[in-house]
Design a protein around this motif. Structure first.
Motif, PDB file in Angstrom:
ATOM      1  N   GLY A  97       0.868  -1.073   0.128  1.00 13.65           N
ATOM      2  CA  GLY A  97       0.006  -0.251   0.269  1.00 13.65           C
ATOM      3  C   GLY A  97       1.037   1.482  -0.041  1.00 13.65           C
ATOM      4  O   GLY A  97       1.741   1.166   0.410  1.00 13.65           O
ATOM      5  N   GLY A  98      -0.068   2.388  -0.407  1.00 17.74           N
ATOM      6  CA  GLY A  98       0.903   4.116  -0.472  1.00 17.74           C
ATOM      7  C   GLY A  98       1.008   4.614   0.602  1.00 17.74           C
ATOM      8  O   GLY A  98       2.311   4.842   1.244  1.00 17.74           O
ATOM      9  N   THR A  99      -0.011   4.142   1.997  1.00 18.81           N
ATOM     10  CA  THR A  99       0.211   4.093   3.402  1.00 18.81           C
ATOM     11  C   THR A  99       1.778   3.389   4.378  1.00 18.81           C
ATOM     12  O   THR A  99       2.372   4.572   4.423  1.00 18.81           O
ATOM     13  CB  THR A  99      -0.855   4.066   3.623  1.00 18.81           C
ATOM     14  OG1 THR A  99      -2.311   4.694   3.644  1.00 18.81           O
ATOM     15  CG2 THR A  99      -0.814   4.609   5.438  1.00 18.81           C
ATOM     16  N   ILE A 102       4.804   5.208   2.328  1.00 25.42           N
ATOM     17  CA  ILE A 102       5.298   6.773   3.158  1.00 25.42           C
ATOM     18  C   ILE A 102       5.613   6.561   4.539  1.00 25.42           C
ATOM     19  O   ILE A 102       7.216   7.300   4.563  1.00 25.42           O
ATOM     20  CB  ILE A 102       3.430   7.191   2.774  1.00 25.42           C
ATOM     21  CG1 ILE A 102       2.890   7.800   1.900  1.00 25.42           C
ATOM     22  CG2 ILE A 102       3.954   8.693   4.198  1.00 25.42           C
ATOM     23  CD1 ILE A 102       1.393   8.299   1.636  1.00 25.42           C
ATOM     24  N   TYR A 123      -4.238  14.741   4.409  1.00 26.95           N
ATOM     25  CA  TYR A 123      -3.570  12.769   4.406  1.00 26.95           C
ATOM     26  C   TYR A 123      -2.904  12.250   6.001  1.00 26.95           C
ATOM     27  O   TYR A 123      -2.642  12.638   6.414  1.00 26.95           O
ATOM     28  CB  TYR A 123      -3.512  12.065   3.682  1.00 26.95           C
ATOM     29  CG  TYR A 123      -3.554  10.489   3.841  1.00 26.95           C
ATOM     30  CD1 TYR A 123      -5.083  10.162   3.587  1.00 26.95           C
ATOM     31  CD2 TYR A 123      -2.666  10.000   3.678  1.00 26.95           C
ATOM     32  CE1 TYR A 123      -4.943   8.596   4.130  1.00 26.95           C
ATOM     33  CE2 TYR A 123      -2.959   7.823   3.888  1.00 26.95           C
ATOM     34  CZ  TYR A 123      -3.687   7.866   4.179  1.00 26.95           C
ATOM     35  OH  TYR A 123      -4.278   6.094   3.920  1.00 26.95           O
ATOM     36  N   TYR A 126       0.238  11.567   7.779  1.00 25.27           N
ATOM     37  CA  TYR A 126       1.104  11.820   7.635  1.00 25.27           C
ATOM     38  C   TYR A 126       1.720  12.567   9.040  1.00 25.27           C
ATOM     39  O   TYR A 126       3.008  11.878   9.653  1.00 25.27           O
ATOM     40  CB  TYR A 126       1.185  13.755   6.431  1.00 25.27           C
ATOM     41  CG  TYR A 126       0.995  12.976   5.570  1.00 25.27           C
ATOM     42  CD1 TYR A 126       0.631  11.632   4.798  1.00 25.27           C
ATOM     43  CD2 TYR A 126       0.185  13.771   4.715  1.00 25.27           C
ATOM     44  CE1 TYR A 126       0.811  11.587   3.468  1.00 25.27           C
ATOM     45  CE2 TYR A 126       0.149  14.357   3.219  1.00 25.27           C
ATOM     46  CZ  TYR A 126       0.361  12.911   2.866  1.00 25.27           C
ATOM     47  OH  TYR A 126      -0.224  13.040   1.457  1.00 25.27           O
ATOM     48  N   ASN A 168       1.451  16.296  -1.661  1.00 27.69           N
ATOM     49  CA  ASN A 168       0.570  14.975  -2.160  1.00 27.69           C
ATOM     50  C   ASN A 168      -0.335  15.777  -3.632  1.00 27.69           C
ATOM     51  O   ASN A 168      -1.112  17.141  -3.695  1.00 27.69           O
ATOM     52  CB  ASN A 168      -0.726  15.056  -1.125  1.00 27.69           C
ATOM     53  CG  ASN A 168      -1.997  13.943  -1.069  1.00 27.69           C
ATOM     54  OD1 ASN A 168      -3.292  14.510  -1.130  1.00 27.69           O
ATOM     55  ND2 ASN A 168      -1.610  13.515  -2.506  1.00 27.69           N
ATOM     56  N   ASN A 172      -5.938  14.854  -1.728  1.00 31.01           N
ATOM     57  CA  ASN A 172      -6.897  13.950  -0.615  1.00 31.01           C
ATOM     58  C   ASN A 172      -7.065  14.922   0.628  1.00 31.01           C
ATOM     59  O   ASN A 172      -6.141  15.217   1.309  1.00 31.01           O
ATOM     60  CB  ASN A 172      -6.526  13.123  -0.465  1.00 31.01           C
ATOM     61  CG  ASN A 172      -7.528  12.482   0.601  1.00 31.01           C
ATOM     62  OD1 ASN A 172      -8.550  12.902   0.656  1.00 31.01           O
ATOM     63  ND2 ASN A 172      -7.356  11.291   1.263  1.00 31.01           N
ATOM     64  N   ASP A 200       3.312  12.036  -2.304  1.00 31.81           N
ATOM     65  CA  ASP A 200       2.174  10.770  -2.189  1.00 31.81           C
ATOM     66  C   ASP A 200       1.471  11.370  -3.243  1.00 31.81           C
ATOM     67  O   ASP A 200       0.454  12.346  -4.218  1.00 31.81           O
ATOM     68  CB  ASP A 200       1.769  11.678  -1.355  1.00 31.81           C
ATOM     69  CG  ASP A 200       0.083  10.662  -1.357  1.00 31.81           C
ATOM     70  OD1 ASP A 200       0.197   9.878  -2.370  1.00 31.81           O
ATOM     71  OD2 ASP A 200      -0.278  10.362   0.015  1.00 31.81           O
ATOM     72  N   VAL A 202      -0.899   8.833  -4.915  1.00 30.57           N
ATOM     73  CA  VAL A 202      -1.698   7.697  -5.252  1.00 30.57           C
ATOM     74  C   VAL A 202      -2.710   7.662  -5.386  1.00 30.57           C
ATOM     75  O   VAL A 202      -3.284   7.211  -6.172  1.00 30.57           O
ATOM     76  CB  VAL A 202      -1.847   7.383  -3.753  1.00 30.57           C
ATOM     77  CG1 VAL A 202      -0.999   6.813  -2.472  1.00 30.57           C
ATOM     78  CG2 VAL A 202      -3.068   7.999  -2.929  1.00 30.57           C
ATOM     79  N   TYR A 203      -3.224   8.712  -6.152  1.00 31.96           N
ATOM     80  CA  TYR A 203      -3.919   8.954  -7.658  1.00 31.96           C
ATOM     81  C   TYR A 203      -4.044   9.872  -8.625  1.00 31.96           C
ATOM     82  O   TYR A 203      -4.174  10.015  -9.464  1.00 31.96           O
ATOM     83  CB  TYR A 203      -4.714  10.407  -6.978  1.00 31.96           C
ATOM     84  CG  TYR A 203      -5.784  10.323  -4.926  1.00 31.96           C
ATOM     85  CD1 TYR A 203      -7.181   9.031  -5.439  1.00 31.96           C
ATOM     86  CD2 TYR A 203      -5.109  10.371  -4.322  1.00 31.96           C
ATOM     87  CE1 TYR A 203      -7.562   8.611  -4.033  1.00 31.96           C
ATOM     88  CE2 TYR A 203      -5.593  10.305  -2.607  1.00 31.96           C
ATOM     89  CZ  TYR A 203      -6.865   8.918  -2.734  1.00 31.96           C
ATOM     90  OH  TYR A 203      -7.007   9.218  -1.531  1.00 31.96           O
ATOM     91  N   SER A 231      -0.305   3.519  -5.597  1.00 35.60           N
ATOM     92  CA  SER A 231      -1.276   3.060  -4.991  1.00 35.60           C
ATOM     93  C   SER A 231      -1.848   1.692  -5.717  1.00 35.60           C
ATOM     94  O   SER A 231      -3.029   3.090  -6.174  1.00 35.60           O
ATOM     95  CB  SER A 231      -1.913   3.561  -3.545  1.00 35.60           C
ATOM     96  OG  SER A 231      -2.754   2.595  -3.349  1.00 35.60           O
ATOM     97  N   LYS A 234      -5.832   2.609  -5.177  1.00 36.49           N
ATOM     98  CA  LYS A 234      -6.773   3.345  -5.168  1.00 36.49           C
ATOM     99  C   LYS A 234      -6.500   3.389  -6.553  1.00 36.49           C
ATOM    100  O   LYS A 234      -7.841   3.977  -7.029  1.00 36.49           O
ATOM    101  CB  LYS A 234      -5.914   4.576  -4.976  1.00 36.49           C
ATOM    102  CG  LYS A 234      -5.736   4.953  -2.964  1.00 36.49           C
ATOM    103  CD  LYS A 234      -7.130   5.483  -2.919  1.00 36.49           C
ATOM    104  CE  LYS A 234      -6.854   5.481  -1.493  1.00 36.49           C
ATOM    105  NZ  LYS A 234      -8.656   6.226  -1.050  1.00 36.49           N
ATOM    106  N   LYS A 242      -4.732  -3.307  -0.853  1.00 33.12           N
ATOM    107  CA  LYS A 242      -3.502  -2.652  -0.146  1.00 33.12           C
ATOM    108  C   LYS A 242      -2.169  -3.440  -0.805  1.00 33.12           C
ATOM    109  O   LYS A 242      -0.717  -3.907   0.185  1.00 33.12           O
ATOM    110  CB  LYS A 242      -2.608  -3.065   1.396  1.00 33.12           C
ATOM    111  CG  LYS A 242      -4.179  -2.243   2.394  1.00 33.12           C
ATOM    112  CD  LYS A 242      -4.247  -1.408   2.582  1.00 33.12           C
ATOM    113  CE  LYS A 242      -3.318   0.141   3.097  1.00 33.12           C
ATOM    114  NZ  LYS A 242      -3.115   1.301   3.477  1.00 33.12           N
TER     115      LYS A 242
HETATM  116  C1  LIG Z   1      -3.638  10.574  -0.271  1.00 25.69           C
HETATM  117  C2  LIG Z   1      -3.401   9.427   0.603  1.00 25.69           C
HETATM  118  N1  LIG Z   1      -2.194   8.953   0.331  1.00 25.69           N
HETATM  119  C3  LIG Z   1      -2.286   7.478   0.785  1.00 25.69           C
HETATM  120  C4  LIG Z   1      -3.450   6.532   0.442  1.00 25.69           C
HETATM  121  C5  LIG Z   1      -3.521   5.241   0.654  1.00 25.69           C
HETATM  122  O1  LIG Z   1      -3.183   4.142  -0.075  1.00 25.69           O
HETATM  123  P1  LIG Z   1      -2.734   2.995   0.058  1.00 25.69           P
HETATM  124  O2  LIG Z   1      -4.321   2.584   0.592  1.00 25.69           O
HETATM  125  O3  LIG Z   1      -2.612   2.222  -0.745  1.00 25.69           O
HETATM  126  O4  LIG Z   1      -2.243   2.735   1.680  1.00 25.69           O
HETATM  127  C6  LIG Z   1      -4.941   7.555   1.165  1.00 25.69           C
HETATM  128  C7  LIG Z   1      -6.322   6.773   1.155  1.00 25.69           C
HETATM  129  O5  LIG Z   1      -6.827   7.463   1.204  1.00 25.69           O
HETATM  130  C8  LIG Z   1      -5.242   8.574   0.611  1.00 25.69           C
HETATM  131  O6  LIG Z   1      -5.962   9.553   0.312  1.00 25.69           O
END
Ligand SMILES: Cc1ncc(COP(=O)(O)O)c(C=O)c1O
Length: 383
Positions: A97-99, A102, A123, A126, A168, A172, A200, A202-203, A231, A234, A242
């Motif tokens: 996953g992206g989180t 990060i 988000y 962070y 980001n 988001n 970041d 992810v989008y 991600s 996403k 994930k």
């Molecule tokens: C800005 C941002 N970064 C990272 C993520 C998380 O991505 P992942 O579900 O792949 O961990 C999200 C998920 O809502 C997000 O909005």
């Protein structure tokens, strides 16, 4: 039984408004436009490829960096999209996953006392990620209502302890995106410093109105000091997978992997095998922006029947709506009212600010089936 005495590492964290809104949504059988995930099925081609990978026996640990052919496909995609050559062995790490990407990037380079510039609304992972490493978040507010970056404020916030700027885009919760002028400002601020960039993205593909995603990967001079996080969950409508990845130059990737190898080590295999094939067809990701834009446009059209006013959005799958024209109530109260009295769950944007900044704006996720959006808008038209 007595719990040994301990000191919490994150004293400020409690139950978040995300949890509160989700339980209220379930309790009131509300349409949940609060949480950021799609309610429509993902592409069956991709689930078919995962099935096949499992049946073909790809069920054991894979390489610590990620499945080799997937990293090669990612490198080819980056070259095609952004013109940058990224080395699959030295610069790409597949992550759960992206989180996680990060968190690992922050943990790899942030030492106690290091300052990290974070733009709010942000988000929610962070700041805790920085703090758990002893770092100091330096918060700068994006300019409401277009949520652009005040680069002069960034300049004023740089100190000898500034170690990282966290970006980001698409953003988001606001849907704002970075443009070429932002990149130039960033470049002028960090050149000659030892400041890292964490981007970041992810989008990545969820960008509208013909805008071009200003990935840090486009800019070799910025790349040399960056961790860029993505991600699959996403972008391919499978947040529960994930699965993501981090791109960073070799020396930084090396540090990143020192954290990764003793935390997760190896990310689930069959999905990586499936994605290695799926990503070879560029239409699978190039079509995503239009697909989401149609949903956004349709939602905006439906919401015109409500007294809520849309703020500009250029990417992600979120849309902010202002209710400033109809009420002075704070965002949390308004969000609770919408879920309990009108049956639609949203997220108050104040939840994305440390100081609870309240501009009378709520976040809606429009990555939903048409009928979900229709019912939500119809309910909200009664406000
Ligand atoms: C800005 C941002 N970064 C990272 C993520 C998380 O991505 P992942 O579900 O792949 O961990 C999200 C998920 O809502 C997000 O909005």
């Amino acid at each position: 039984m007595k719990t040994p005495a301990f000191q919490t590492k994150l004293p400020d964290l409690g139950t978040t408004i995300f949890t509160v809104m989700s339980s209220l949504a379930a309790e009131h059988k509300a349409i949940n436009l609060g949480q950021g995930f799609p309610d429509f099925p993902m592409d069956e081609t991709l689930t078919g490829l995962v099935n096949k990978a499992m049946k073909d026996g790809f069920n054991q640990y894979v390489h610590m960096f990620g499945y080799g052919p997937l990293r090669e496909t990612i490198a080819a995609k980056i070259k095609n999209l952004y013109g940058t050559a990224v080395h699959p062995d030295q610069e790409i790490t597949v992550t759960p996953g992206g989180t996680y990407a990060i968190y690992s990037a922050i943990t790899a380079v942030i030492h106690p006392g290091d300052e990290v510039i974070i733009f709010e609304p942000a988000y929610d992972s962070y700041i805790p990620n920085v703090k758990v490493n002893g770092g100091v978040p330096v918060v700068i507010k994006l300019k409401h209502p277009d949520y652009s970056i005040d680069w002069n404020e960034v300049r004023r916030s740089i100190t000898p302890r500034t170690k990282m700027i966290l970006l980001n885009s698409p953003h988001n919760p606001t849907g704002s995106v970075l443009n070429g002028a932002d990149i130039n400002e960033l470049r002028s601020i960090i050149s000659g410093t030892d400041i890292f960039i964490l981007s970041d993205e992810v989008y990545e593909h969820l960008i509208f109105n013909g805008k071009e995603h200003q990935s840090i990967l486009r800019f070799p001079d910025l790349m040399e000091r960056s961790f860029v996080c993505f991600s699959f969950g996403k972008v391919f409508h499978c947040t529960g997978w994930k699965l993501g990845y981090c791109i960073a130059p070799p020396l930084l990737t090396n540090e990143f992997r020192k954290i990764h190898q003793f935390n997760c080590f190896s990310v689930n295999t069959p999905m990586q095998v499936a994605l290695a094939t799926y990503l070879q067809d560029a239409s699978h990701y190039l079509s995503l922006g239009n697909f989401l834009q149609q949903k956004k446009d349709y939602f905006q059209q439906l919401m015109a029947a409500t007294p809520l006013k849309p703020l500009p959005t250029f990417g992600s799958y979120f849309q902010l709506y202002s209710y400033a024209g109809i009420s002075n109530t704070n965002e949390v109260t308004m969000a609770k009212k919408l879920v309990t009295e009108f049956g639609v769950a949203t997220i108050p944007t104040s939840a994305f600010y440390t100081d609870g900044t309240d501009n009378k704006v709520l976040r809606f996720c429009f990555a939903k089936k048409e009928e979900t959006l229709e019912t939500a808008a119809q309910r909200l038209s009664k406000i």
